[in-house]
Design a protein around this motif. Structure first.
Motif, mmCIF file in Angstrom:
data_model
loop_
_atom_site.group_PDB
_atom_site.id
_atom_site.type_symbol
_atom_site.label_atom_id
_atom_site.label_comp_id
_atom_site.label_asym_id
_atom_site.label_seq_id
_atom_site.Cartn_x
_atom_site.Cartn_y
_atom_site.Cartn_z
ATOM 1 N N LEU A 24 -15.654 7.954 18.425
ATOM 2 C CA LEU A 24 -14.605 7.854 17.579
ATOM 3 C C LEU A 24 -14.848 6.924 16.439
ATOM 4 O O LEU A 24 -15.594 5.944 16.718
ATOM 5 N N PRO A 25 -14.273 7.127 15.362
ATOM 6 C CA PRO A 25 -14.731 6.345 14.097
ATOM 7 C C PRO A 25 -13.707 5.062 14.257
ATOM 8 O O PRO A 25 -14.319 3.990 13.598
ATOM 9 N N VAL A 26 -12.820 4.901 14.773
ATOM 10 C CA VAL A 26 -11.578 3.890 15.149
ATOM 11 C C VAL A 26 -11.170 4.072 16.519
ATOM 12 O O VAL A 26 -10.973 5.149 16.995
ATOM 13 N N PRO A 27 -10.807 2.806 16.920
ATOM 14 C CA PRO A 27 -10.231 3.105 18.364
ATOM 15 C C PRO A 27 -8.659 3.880 18.326
ATOM 16 O O PRO A 27 -7.995 4.078 17.161
ATOM 17 N N LEU A 28 -8.470 4.704 19.406
ATOM 18 C CA LEU A 28 -7.242 5.270 19.434
ATOM 19 C C LEU A 28 -6.001 4.523 19.188
ATOM 20 O O LEU A 28 -6.082 3.369 19.910
ATOM 21 N N GLY A 29 -5.026 4.966 18.416
ATOM 22 C CA GLY A 29 -3.966 3.957 18.249
ATOM 23 C C GLY A 29 -4.099 2.888 17.026
ATOM 24 O O GLY A 29 -3.097 2.190 16.246
ATOM 25 N N ALA A 30 -5.487 2.992 16.591
ATOM 26 C CA ALA A 30 -5.676 2.099 15.430
ATOM 27 C C ALA A 30 -5.015 2.467 14.035
ATOM 28 O O ALA A 30 -4.766 3.845 13.924
ATOM 29 N N ALA A 31 -4.598 1.772 13.153
ATOM 30 C CA ALA A 31 -4.018 2.171 12.024
ATOM 31 C C ALA A 31 -5.063 2.642 10.880
ATOM 32 O O ALA A 31 -6.160 2.122 10.674
ATOM 33 N N VAL A 32 -4.692 4.012 10.586
ATOM 34 C CA VAL A 32 -5.310 4.627 9.510
ATOM 35 C C VAL A 32 -4.736 5.041 8.433
ATOM 36 O O VAL A 32 -3.392 4.982 8.685
ATOM 37 N N TRP A 33 -5.301 5.594 7.494
ATOM 38 C CA TRP A 33 -4.504 5.990 6.105
ATOM 39 C C TRP A 33 -4.571 7.622 5.958
ATOM 40 O O TRP A 33 -6.006 8.140 6.101
ATOM 41 N N ARG A 34 -3.659 8.116 5.875
ATOM 42 C CA ARG A 34 -3.472 9.773 6.004
ATOM 43 C C ARG A 34 -2.954 10.084 4.415
ATOM 44 O O ARG A 34 -1.911 9.525 4.055
ATOM 45 N N VAL A 35 -3.728 10.789 3.630
ATOM 46 C CA VAL A 35 -3.466 11.299 2.604
ATOM 47 C C VAL A 35 -2.664 12.957 2.786
ATOM 48 O O VAL A 35 -2.986 13.567 3.545
ATOM 49 N N ARG A 36 -1.378 12.999 2.227
ATOM 50 C CA ARG A 36 -0.644 14.163 2.702
ATOM 51 C C ARG A 36 0.444 14.485 1.340
ATOM 52 O O ARG A 36 0.555 13.519 0.495
ATOM 53 N N GLU A 37 0.962 15.669 1.410
ATOM 54 C CA GLU A 37 1.943 15.981 0.390
ATOM 55 C C GLU A 37 3.193 15.178 0.569
ATOM 56 O O GLU A 37 3.534 14.620 1.639
ATOM 57 N N ASN A 38 3.744 14.541 -0.644
ATOM 58 C CA ASN A 38 4.915 13.889 -0.649
ATOM 59 C C ASN A 38 6.086 14.667 -0.556
ATOM 60 O O ASN A 38 6.599 15.348 -1.236
ATOM 61 N N PRO A 39 6.890 14.426 0.618
ATOM 62 C CA PRO A 39 8.063 15.237 0.930
ATOM 63 C C PRO A 39 9.076 14.895 -0.244
ATOM 64 O O PRO A 39 10.024 15.903 -0.469
ATOM 65 N N ALA A 40 9.105 13.845 -0.949
ATOM 66 C CA ALA A 40 10.176 13.473 -1.910
ATOM 67 C C ALA A 40 9.971 14.185 -3.154
ATOM 68 O O ALA A 40 10.645 14.437 -4.280
ATOM 69 N N CYS A 41 8.513 15.045 -3.559
ATOM 70 C CA CYS A 41 8.197 15.508 -4.719
ATOM 71 C C CYS A 41 8.326 17.114 -4.453
ATOM 72 O O CYS A 41 7.373 17.795 -4.230
ATOM 73 N N HIS A 42 9.738 17.555 -4.457
ATOM 74 C CA HIS A 42 9.876 18.941 -4.265
ATOM 75 C C HIS A 42 10.436 19.526 -5.924
ATOM 76 O O HIS A 42 10.883 18.843 -6.724
ATOM 77 N N TYR A 43 10.436 20.997 -5.781
ATOM 78 C CA TYR A 43 11.041 21.510 -7.049
ATOM 79 C C TYR A 43 11.948 20.686 -7.681
ATOM 80 O O TYR A 43 12.211 20.715 -8.814
#
Length: 95
Positions: A24-43
């Protein structure tokens, strides 16, 4: 080295040869950072911002902290990163 230690090391090596060990690249449960679509940015938000400001100001993608789980392993290095800086550097990627 004690015989039990040798046996354990031998077992680990055999398991690794057969693809049974998971690194594993980090331990399970460790804080990691995820890039995702912003739910507040819609049409609707984008259209309102264009009307009010002449441009869209709400980011389409965000970087959020999340606990590491095995589900995130496939996205490691693509949209999941060990640090916030790494995540921010990938905000504009199309992954």
């Amino acid at each position: 080295m004690v015989d039990a230690d040798r046996d354990e090391l031998r077992r680990y090596r055999e398991e690794e040869e057969h693809g049974l060990l998971l690194h594993l690249p980090v331990p399970l449960g460790a804080a990691v950072w995820r890039v995702r679509e912003n739910p507040a940015c819609h049409y609707g938000v984008r259209q309102a911002e264009i009307f009010l400001f002449g441009e869209v100001v709400t980011p389409r993608r965000i970087v959020e902290e999340t606990p590491f789980t095995l589900r995130l392993l496939d996205e490691w290095g693509k949209s999941v990163f060990a640090t916030e800086e790494e995540g921010r550097s990938h905000l504009n990627d199309k992954s």
